[in-house]
Structures are given as C-alpha cells and as structure tokens.
Motif scaffolding. Structure first.
Motif, PDB file in Angstrom:
ATOM      1  N   ARG A  28       0.829  -1.201   0.000  1.00 58.41           N
ATOM      2  CA  ARG A  28       0.000   0.000   0.000  1.00 58.41           C
ATOM      3  C   ARG A  28       0.868   1.257   0.000  1.00 58.41           C
ATOM      4  NH1 ARG A  28      -4.590   1.485  -0.244  1.00 58.41           N
ATOM      5  NH2 ARG A  28      -5.361  -0.596  -0.644  1.00 58.41           N
ATOM      6  N   GLU A  88     -19.770  -9.204  -9.700  1.00 59.47           N
ATOM      7  CA  GLU A  88     -19.367  -7.834 -10.024  1.00 59.47           C
ATOM      8  C   GLU A  88     -19.541  -7.525 -11.496  1.00 59.47           C
ATOM      9  OE1 GLU A  88     -15.640  -6.305  -8.688  1.00 59.47           O
ATOM     10  OE2 GLU A  88     -15.825  -7.280  -6.749  1.00 59.47           O
ATOM     11  N   GLN A  92     -24.706  -4.706 -17.981  1.00 60.82           N
ATOM     12  CA  GLN A  92     -24.847  -3.380 -18.587  1.00 60.82           C
ATOM     13  C   GLN A  92     -23.510  -2.871 -19.120  1.00 60.82           C
ATOM     14  OE1 GLN A  92     -26.914  -0.581 -16.112  1.00 60.82           O
ATOM     15  NE2 GLN A  92     -28.766  -1.194 -17.197  1.00 60.82           N
ATOM     16  N   THR A 159     -10.729   2.506  -9.208  1.00 61.87           N
ATOM     17  CA  THR A 159     -11.387   3.167  -8.092  1.00 61.87           C
ATOM     18  C   THR A 159     -10.400   4.015  -7.313  1.00 61.87           C
ATOM     19  OG1 THR A 159     -12.616   1.125  -7.920  1.00 61.87           O
ATOM     20  CG2 THR A 159     -12.998   2.746  -6.204  1.00 61.87           C
ATOM     21  N   GLN A 165     -15.159   7.050 -13.416  1.00 62.62           N
ATOM     22  CA  GLN A 165     -16.115   7.854 -14.164  1.00 62.62           C
ATOM     23  C   GLN A 165     -15.536   8.394 -15.465  1.00 62.62           C
ATOM     24  OE1 GLN A 165     -19.273   8.568 -13.256  1.00 62.62           O
ATOM     25  NE2 GLN A 165     -19.204   7.449 -11.332  1.00 62.62           N
ATOM     26  N   ARG A 234     -38.857  -5.271   1.118  1.00 62.91           N
ATOM     27  CA  ARG A 234     -38.150  -4.925   2.355  1.00 62.91           C
ATOM     28  C   ARG A 234     -37.705  -6.083   3.221  1.00 62.91           C
ATOM     29  NH1 ARG A 234     -37.518   0.767   3.566  1.00 62.91           N
ATOM     30  NH2 ARG A 234     -37.955   1.575   1.526  1.00 62.91           N
ATOM     31  N   ARG A 279     -31.116  -5.386  -5.008  1.00 63.32           N
ATOM     32  CA  ARG A 279     -29.982  -5.365  -4.103  1.00 63.32           C
ATOM     33  C   ARG A 279     -29.451  -6.758  -3.833  1.00 63.32           C
ATOM     34  NH1 ARG A 279     -28.645  -1.414  -1.936  1.00 63.32           N
ATOM     35  NH2 ARG A 279     -28.020  -2.406  -0.018  1.00 63.32           N
ATOM     36  N   GLU A 286     -21.615  -8.345  -0.251  1.00 60.83           N
ATOM     37  CA  GLU A 286     -21.179  -7.842   1.054  1.00 60.83           C
ATOM     38  C   GLU A 286     -21.029  -8.974   2.063  1.00 60.83           C
ATOM     39  OE1 GLU A 286     -23.973  -4.902   2.263  1.00 60.83           O
ATOM     40  OE2 GLU A 286     -23.358  -3.602   0.611  1.00 60.83           O
ATOM     41  N   GLU A 289     -17.979 -11.407   0.848  1.00 60.10           N
ATOM     42  CA  GLU A 289     -16.694 -10.871   0.433  1.00 60.10           C
ATOM     43  C   GLU A 289     -15.600 -11.083   1.477  1.00 60.10           C
ATOM     44  OE1 GLU A 289     -16.904  -6.863  -0.733  1.00 60.10           O
ATOM     45  OE2 GLU A 289     -15.154  -7.074  -2.013  1.00 60.10           O
ATOM     46  N   VAL A 416     -19.060  12.729 -17.329  1.00 59.14           N
ATOM     47  CA  VAL A 416     -20.228  11.953 -16.932  1.00 59.14           C
ATOM     48  C   VAL A 416     -20.413  10.857 -17.973  1.00 59.14           C
ATOM     49  CG1 VAL A 416     -22.693  12.075 -16.490  1.00 59.14           C
ATOM     50  CG2 VAL A 416     -21.213  14.000 -15.920  1.00 59.14           C
ATOM     51  N   LEU A 419     -24.722   8.642 -22.190  1.00 57.20           N
ATOM     52  CA  LEU A 419     -25.834   7.714 -22.356  1.00 57.20           C
ATOM     53  C   LEU A 419     -25.852   7.215 -23.788  1.00 57.20           C
ATOM     54  CD1 LEU A 419     -27.223   9.319 -19.751  1.00 57.20           C
ATOM     55  CD2 LEU A 419     -29.031   7.834 -20.551  1.00 57.20           C
ATOM     56  N   ARG A 501     -49.713  10.120 -21.055  1.00 54.38           N
ATOM     57  CA  ARG A 501     -49.045  10.514 -19.806  1.00 54.38           C
ATOM     58  C   ARG A 501     -49.609  11.847 -19.352  1.00 54.38           C
ATOM     59  NH1 ARG A 501     -42.908  10.088 -21.307  1.00 54.38           N
ATOM     60  NH2 ARG A 501     -42.515  10.608 -19.132  1.00 54.38           N
ATOM     61  N   ALA A 520     -39.873  20.359 -24.151  1.00 47.70           N
ATOM     62  CA  ALA A 520     -39.263  19.298 -23.352  1.00 47.70           C
ATOM     63  C   ALA A 520     -39.712  17.929 -23.838  1.00 47.70           C
ATOM     64  CB  ALA A 520     -39.622  19.480 -21.890  1.00 47.70           C
ATOM     65  N   ARG A 521     -40.959  17.825 -24.244  1.00 45.72           N
ATOM     66  CA  ARG A 521     -41.467  16.520 -24.689  1.00 45.72           C
ATOM     67  C   ARG A 521     -41.215  16.295 -26.168  1.00 45.72           C
ATOM     68  NH1 ARG A 521     -44.491  14.683 -20.273  1.00 45.72           N
ATOM     69  NH2 ARG A 521     -43.303  15.615 -18.624  1.00 45.72           N
TER      70      ARG A 521
END
Lengths: 715, 272
Positions: A28, A88, A92, A159, A165, A234, A279, A286, A289, A416, A419, A501, A520-521
């Motif tokens: 490290r 991982e 996508q 990371t 990013q 939940r 999730r 988690e 790991e 960013v 898309l 809509r 906008a539409r």
C-alpha cells in the motif's frame, strides 16, 4: 510433531493471513494493489525464499501431508471468489458501449492470444514442455494464459485512482468485462480439450457446456430475478436465501466440474447470471466478500506460492526466457489494446492508459496458471516464469499509469458517463392541452386517429391550473372529481386503448408553460382545446394566440363538435405554410386512420392552380390514393370553404390565414365565420416553424407573400 | 429523517465505494451498508464527523441531517452549564429561523469568531432558484415526467443547453429511490460543463408513492444543475438533505405562488 492436522491448518492460516497483511502494508505504501502483497507472501512462504533459507521451517509449517487440505481449502475459496467476480460483472457494462469497447476488447484478446500461442508453438513447446503434453493443448493454453486481464484488480486500481467515471475508465472496465467473459469461456474450452481423451469427447464436453450455459441463462436467470425481486422488497436477505444461493452456487460449480470444464467456470457463470438490479447481488457480495477475500483467498495465494519455485530458474537462459515471456505478454496486451484504442479515435495518451490497464493480469492469471499446472499442461518451471510474468505486469501497472496519465489529465478527462444514443427517428409525439374537461374526449379521439398504428407514439396530456384556483388543500384530502379536468380525456383514452401521460401543475403563464412543455417533450404537435372566448370577438385570442406566437412547431386548436370517428376530412388549401401544416396532419390521418381526405383549393382564377396541385401531389403521392382535389373558383375563399364544409365532413383541418377569415391576433374583430358556422369539428392549424427544405422551392415567393399578408404583426 | 440515504448519495457522488469509505473511517463495510439502508442506528457524532471529514462537507450539516447534537455543543454545555438557560430562553420565545438569524448576526457583531474556527458558511439554495424554475402542484403519472419537467426548466435557464443532455444526466436517477433523501424530498442532479449552477423546484400535488428510504411519499423535488462534480456540489446536496429534515416538504405543500415558495425557503434556511 504435527500430529494434529487441525492445529497445523490453523497455524498455517494465521501465518498466511498475517504475512500477507504485513506485506500488504508495504504494498500500500508503494501504491500497489493488495494482490501483489498476497502473491509475494505466498512466494516468500514457499520454496523460493523460506524453503531456500530455512527448509526445515518450511517443511514443518507446510509438510507435504498438509497439501491436500490446503488445496481443497484454496479451491473452495476460489469457487467463492469466482462467484464474487461473476457478481461484479454487470451485463450493462457489456451492452451499449459502442464500437470502441468491442474493438478494443477483441484486439486485446486476439493479439496476445496469437503471440502466446505463437511463442508456445514455435519456441516454448520445444524448450519447456515434455512430449507427453499434447501440442494443441499446450499452444491453446499458452494463448489463453497470455490474454487474461484481471477484472477485479483493474476495477480496484480504477477506483483508487478515481478513474471509474472517466472515459478511459469506462472503456477499460467494459473491455475488461468482455475480456473476462471471453477468457473464461476460452479457458473452459481449453480445459475440456485437455481433459478429453478424444476429439469426440471434447466435442461432447463443448456441447454440454453450451447446453449448461443456455440452461443457466434461460431457466436459472428468471428464477433468480424473481428471488432478487423478493429480496429487494423490504424483507431483505435472510439466511435462508443465502443458504439457498450457496447451495445453487455449489451445484453449479459441481455440474461444470462433472461436465469437464472447471468448477470455477460454474461459479463464475452463476455469479454472472444473478440479476444486478435490485440489491440481491450487492448484498450477497457484502456478506461473502470478507470470508472469501480475507480468509480463503490468501490460502490460494500461499498455495500457488508454494508451487512457485524460483530456484528452478537457475540458468541465465531461463531468466532470459522468463524476460522474453514478460516482454511478449506486455507487448501483446498493451500493443493490442492501445493500438485498437487509438484506431477508435482516442488520443495516444488515453489509448496507452487503456493498454496499460488491460495489461494487468493479477490474480486471474494465477488462477489460470494453477489450473494449467494441475492439468499438467505446463511444467513447474514454466509455471514459475508465468507467475513472475503475472507479478511484473500487475506491479508495473500503477506506476506506469501514474506516469502516462497523471492526475491533471484525469481531471481534464473526467466526464459523466455518456448515455447510449437512441437509434432511429424520435417517435411522433402530441401534447394535448386541456383547460376544460369537455375538450378532452375529442382530443383523445383525434390523437388516436393521428397515431393509429404507431406503437411508439407518445401522447401527453397537460392541464394547467391558475394560481388563484389552485386548491389549498393537499391532494390526499381532495375529492377526486375536483381536479378532474384531465379525467374525461383519460377515460376516453383508456376506452380507445391509448396510453397517455398526464401532467398538471400550477402556472401563472400558461402559454409559456405549454411551449416549454412541448419543447421538453419534443412534441410534434401541440393540440389546444377551444372554448368560447370571454372578452374578445376572436376565437384565436388569449392563450391560444400566445402559444401560436411562441411555439416552435405546429399548433392546432380543436373545435370539438362531437368528434367520435374521423372518416372524412376536408382541408381548404391556399398554399401558405399553415395550410401545408394542415395538409401534413391530414396526410397523417389518412395514413394512420385511413381517413378519406378532400383538399379544397380555392382560387380566384382557374388557371393558376398548377402550383397548388403540385404541392398537394408532393404531400400525397398519387399511388396512395384516397385523396380528392377539388378546385373552386371564388372571390371569397372563406365562404367557399364553409360551403364545402357543410357536406358531411367529420373534421375540417384549416390553416390560419386571412383568406379563411382566421387571423392570429390577440384581439380581432374578424367574425371567424368558419369556426362559428361550420357544422363539423374543426382543427385550426398554425405552424411557426420555417418551411422545411423538402417542400417545393418554387412556391417560396408565393408562400412568403401569403405569410406576410397573414401575419403583419410578426415582423 | 433518513440519514442513510443522504450518506449513500454523498458517498456515491464523491466517487467512493462502500468499501473505500468504510475503510477510511475504520468501520466494516457491512456496518456502513446497514447505516445507509437505515437498518442500523445513525452513527455516533464522532463517526459522523469522521464521515463528514472524508466527504469534505461541514460536519454540522450531517449532524443536522441526523438530528444529532454536535459533540462540541454538549461539551460546551458541560463546561458552562449556565448556557443551557439561554437555550431555554430561546426555546420559550419560539424564535423562527429569521429571528434566530438576527440573533446570530448580533453574536457575530458582538463576539466575532476567530478566522478559520468556523466552517465556511453553506451557500443557500434560494438564490439558485427563480420563479420560472418552479413548478408548483404538479401532478403526473410518474417519476420520468418529473425529471422531464425539471430538466426542461434547468436547461431553459442555460443559454444553448441541450435539454436531452440534462435529462440524460438526471436519468441516472432511474428511480426516485436513488436520489430521495427522506422527508418526502428527492434531489436529482445533473452536470453540464460550463453551466451556471441553477436549481429547479417541483412540488407534487399528488405525492409519488415510490420506494423512498423512510417510506414517506415524494412531495418535493429539488433538481440541481452543476458545471462539474466537486465539493460545492456535495455541500449543497447535504444542505438540501438538511432542509428536507427541517420539514421542507410540509412547508412548501399547498403554496401556489413561486414568491411564497422563495420566502418560505429563505426563512427555512436563514440559519445555515
């Protein structure tokens, strides 16, 4: 002395974990990933250092009799770890990244694979392999071993450098993901070939493996998606769910081992098919790991370290070979991906950064090498060389990256995530503005006819509430009827099978808000409801006028006189751009709803209709049919249009303009007879957009004159 | 109020993974994950301070979001017990935010604080808003419509900005849960290089019953457009979460004039 195997195992674990964490601190400090430390710890504990300095200690600590236990433990750790790697892997990442990633990842596999296989075939097989090993297996394996990229190490480096990013980061991670999947499939294939005794068996194994992958994707994945949805609600991840997942994981690993590709592939595959939405994946990762990465993985590293015998490289020639392997590995991976990245249009600096990142082999390489050693494809000596190669390529990544891609570059490149661009033309979109409930049903009917078979069409309904009339109580305590201006429209829409809509808010400047929303539409048409004007004579005053002034596209006002089915449409046509917009709508109705269109051309002298006929024919190709052109000679076009409108039309579509007695003015004294007296429903169209290039230019002067005459106030 | 959602939002925006942040503040990632999901109790003030330090936001902001008393306040009350009586005085008078701001102005004038002792003041939200960027009592079918509306407002305030790009940035928040901070407030945000920081505010006439962290339906959306990621944006996010915890949604509900919203907001954030 070590009669108690359990005590020995515990001692080994303590030493392994302790040492790797200790060296980890140093790593490290050097800015290296922890993997390096863990691999080095393994080598230190093995015959390369400890066994060399103090053979007795090593033999005491890791006697040959304890090896089977360590082997099994490290394999279990690897199964868990490969499962995590699969978890991982977000599909996508593989989708929608465009050509760049695909090209880079392919060339970052093909080039090193070719180099590795070539070196194996031409040179290493003779010098470093034994004749018992089949030539094809050896060559294929060397190819795979050279083309590995360590997805987890790469992700960790990205990371830590804050590159996730950035453009480089997104491309690199996508490529690594593709590489990962490809390399594991290749490896599974190679393993099946090596294990198979005959070609037929190899083919059978491959077929079964493909069948199993299909089974996982078709059967297991939907099941897991449902499980994920349950976990996402939940109740959370209960221990039962974890146990179930683990059993499935072990089953998957077991099946692939039985098929003849490696158990690790099954674990990876199972992790990869777990849905990443919700999730489930995150929570599972988690939970597992820490045990997998902190406790079990170092055992694997120690185990491979124990098998790495640097002492085997005892001649200058061996070291030279090792050096050549390292150079070849770097050249293939770095060169392959950097050149491809440069060709896709990245700058050299970015392309090199990607090449450096893809060169990271890390622990994935070690996993592959151990499989190779277990299968007997590579000799311990070659194994050692390759381990060193993996170490070096991982070690040089961070410093090289720092050098070629310093922090200021990162700051410049941080973007960013773009898309993916939606392909194809945008869907037809209509914004229906309702101020009073009764206008709604007619609008829904019209919208239905305008969009007909167009599945992708977007319909929006907008209701603006003036601040004075805004209810003071929150919606929960309100009666549903109170804010029901949109309800008649929505009910009609439901009965027509339209999806609309709805949107409603408080607005003090309705015209401006209508135009904003339309923009906008991306509305192709703004549809306004009509109601009797309060103060002005003109029907097109007030908000309607303002909308027509401010809108950037066609605006149509619907005067609804019981519009229910649009079969016959009349378009009075004089050639202005508003008239053309009216014609375009009529064409849409003809195309989508099969309406029968009559175009009425009113002219003062019969000779001059050639231009209008050409325009009509340009918009309605003769082959389509269903269009009638009527030419009428009259000095009062509005009278003529009104007269024609009495002949049983469902809808009259008319552009604004003085010739029809329709002016776009805030306050007018015109009588607008056609709106008042026409028996059918009316659609009054105004088009603010400049004439499109597709329209015949010969009419430009005529059009300009008309527009100037119609709209004197606008200039 | 839901601290966890805010922490998650801040952390992801700062580009830190769960593991990274957990390691830096010396807790397990499992614990941090439980905190973010609201399964575990909010962290102690000391831990919150550590988190704030790592995220580089004023710790007082996070304390406010968590409704925790800053440890320095507790220490001061222990040291000077008489100060408690003053707090009681204020409480009895039921001073509003604007009045408290006046008290603080008086304190600043009378007993100036040494430079650097206090956190830099948090920039308020109100100046970023303008009447034309407020949509009040919106009712619509779903989250996508809300995003479309705010994106259009944000983009129209930026000359030459592309609505689609702003929408694209906002659509990272695929679900309202990904940017909801509890209290019925969601804070989607987007980035556009060269943009002047602006905010748009939407109040919902029909609350969106989405999967919000504290289960309260969504009633207020504050969207912010920034030029780039960075510390000011994180601080603003935390400030918005604090406003949410101070009852932003309840105050703005039922207002139908942008001016009323602005004045209500100014009062709410008079003390920052």
């Amino acid at each position: 002395m070590h009669t108690n195997a359990l005590a020995l195992l515990i001692l080994q674990l303590i030493v392994i974990i302790g040492l790797s964490r200790l060296i980890g601190r140093g790593a490290r400090w050097l800015g290296q990933p922890l993997v390096i430390a863990e691999v080095v710890a393994g080598i230190v504990l093995g015959p390369s250092l400890l066994g060399w300095l103090a053979p007795d200690v090593m033999n005491g600590l890791f006697p040959a009799s304890s090896m089977p236990v360590l082997t099994m433990l490290s394999q279990v750790g690897l199964v868990l770890f490969m499962f995590l790697i699969g978890l991982e892997l977000d599909p996508q990442l593989l989708k929608g990244r465009g050509h760049a990633s695909v090209a880079i990842s392919h060339s970052s596999i093909v080039v090193p694979f070719a180099l590795g296989a070539g070196a194996g075939a031409l040179w290493l097989y003779k010098s470093l392999s034994s004749p018992e090993v089949p030539f094809s297996s050896f060559v294929l394996f060397m190819g795979v071993a050279m083309s590995i990229t360590a997805f987890p190490v790469l992700a960790r480096i990205l990371t830590e450098r804050g590159l996730l990013q950035s453009k480089v980061g997104t491309v690199a991670i996508a490529c690594a993901a593709v590489d990962d999947v490809t390399a594991w499939c290749l490896l599974a294939f190679v393993v099946s070939i090596v294990r198979a005794s005959s070609l037929a068996q190899a083919a059978l194994t491959t077929v079964m493996a493909l069948g199993y992958i299909a089974f996982m994707l078709m059967v297991v994945r939907p099941f897991l998606a449902r499980l994920g949805a349950r976990v996402a609600s939940r109740e959370g991840l209960t221990q039962n769910v974890v146990a179930g997942t683990l059993v499935l994981l072990l089953a998957s690993a077991g099946v692939t081992e039985l098929i003849g590709i490696h158990a690790l592939f099954g674990a990876f595959l199972f992790g990869a098919v777990i849905p990443k939405e919700g999730r489930l994946a995150e929570t599972l990762a988690e939970r597992l790991e820490d045990v997998a990465v902190v406790l079990l993985l170092p055992v694997f590293f120690a185990f491979s370290g124990l098998r790495t015998q640097i002492g085997l490289l005892n001649t200058a020639e061996d070291w030279l070979t090792c050096g050549v392997i390292i150079v070849l590995a770097c050249l293939g991976k770095f060169g392959g991906s950097a050149v491809a990245a440069r060709m896709t249009g990245l700058r050299w600096r970015e392309a090199s950064a990607i090449g450096i990142l893809m060169n990271t082999r890390g622990l994935m390489e070690l996993i592959v090498l151990n499989i190779g050693l277990d299968l007997g494809v590579i000799s311990p000596q070659l194994f050692t060389m390759m381990v060193l190669m993996a170490l070096v390529t991982t070690f040089i990544t961070t410093p090289l990256l720092k050098w070629i891609y310093p922090l200021e570059e990162i700051a410049r490149e941080r973007v960013v995530v773009p898309l993916p661009v939606e392909p194809g033309p945008p869907p037809y979109s209509v914004l229906m503005c309702v101020s009073h409930g009764q206008a709604g049903p007619g609008m829904a009917t019209l919208a239905r006819s305008l969009t007909g078979r167009d599945e992708g069409a977007q319909l929006h309904a907008l209701h603006l509430v003036s601040p004075e009339r805004a209810p003071l109580r929150p919606a929960q305590q309100r009666d549903p009827e109170e804010d029901g201006a949109l309800m008649p429209l929505l009910w009609r829409a439901v009965s027509l099978g339209l999806s609309v809509r709805p949107l409603s808010f408080v607005s003090a400047e309705p015209a401006q808000d209508i135009c904003r929303t339309a923009k906008a539409r991306r509305a192709d048409l703004v549809l306004l409801g009509w109601h009797k004007p309060l103060f002005s004579q003109t029907m097109l005053g007030g908000t309607v006028h303002e909308v027509m002034q401010q809108a950037s596209g066609p605006v149509a006002v619907l005067v609804d006189r019981g519009l229910s089915d649009i079969k016959r449409v009349l378009v009075p046509f004089a050639g202005s751009r508003h008239d053309r917009a009216a014609l375009a709508l009529a064409r849409r109705l003809r195309k989508q709803a099969g309406a029968e269109v009559t175009v009425l051309h009113v002219t003062s002298d019969l000779g001059g209709n050639g231009g209008a006929r050409a325009q009509v024919e340009a918009l309605f190709p003769a082959t389509e049919g269903g269009v009638t052109l009527k030419v009428v000679r009259s000095d009062a076009p509005d009278e003529a249009a009104l007269e024609e409108a009495r002949h049983g039309y469902d809808l009259v579509i008319i552009g604004i303009g003085a010739q029809w007695g329709l002016e776009d003015k805030a306050f007018g004294l015109q009588r607008e007879r056609i709106i008042r007296d026409a028996p059918s429903s009316l659609l009054v169209v105004s088009d603010a957009s400049p004439a499109t290039a597709a329209e015949p230019t010969s009419e430009a002067s005529n059009d300009g004159a008309t527009a100037a005459r119609v709209l004197p106030a606008r200039s | 109020m839901h601290l966890g959602a805010t922490l998650r939002l801040l952390r992801t925006d700062a580009g830190l993974s769960l593991r990274d942040l957990a390691r830096r503040i010396g807790v397990s990632s499992a614990y941090l994950s439980r905190v973010e999901n609201g399964v575990d109790a909010p962290p102690t003030p000391e831990r919150l301070s550590a988190i704030a330090r790592e995220l580089r936001v004023p710790s007082s902001l996070l304390m406010d979001v968590a409704n925790r008393m800053s440890p320095s306040v507790a220490a001061y009350l222990e040291e000077v017990p008489g100060a408690g009586a003053l707090f009681l005085d204020i409480a009895q008078r039921r001073l509003s935010g604007l009045q408290l701001a006046r008290v603080r102005d008086f304190l600043d004038a009378e007993f100036p604080v040494a430079q650097g002792r206090r956190d830099a003041p948090v920039p308020p939200l109100a100046p970023l808003l303008a009447p034309e960027r407020m949509v009040l009592q919106l009712s619509c079918a779903g989250w996508d419509d809300v995003l479309d509306v705010v994106a259009e407002r944000l983009a129209s305030s930026q000359p030459g900005a592309d609505v689609a790009r702003v929408v694209g940035g906002l659509k990272r928040h695929r679900e309202e849960s990904s940017c909801a901070v509890g209290g019925g407030v969601a804070v989607p945000h987007s980035f556009l290089p060269g943009a002047v920081p602006t905010a748009a505010l939407v109040t919902l006439a029909t609350p969106l019953a989405g999967d919000t962290p504290d289960g309260k339906p969504l009633r207020v959306v504050v969207a912010v457009l920034d030029a780039e990621r960075g510390n000011p944006q994180l601080v603003r996010l935390a400030h918005l979460a604090r406003l949410a915890s101070r009852g932003l949604a309840d105050r703005l509900l039922g207002l139908s004039q942008p001016a009323q919203v602005l004045s209500s907001l100014e009062e709410l954030e008079a003390l920052r």
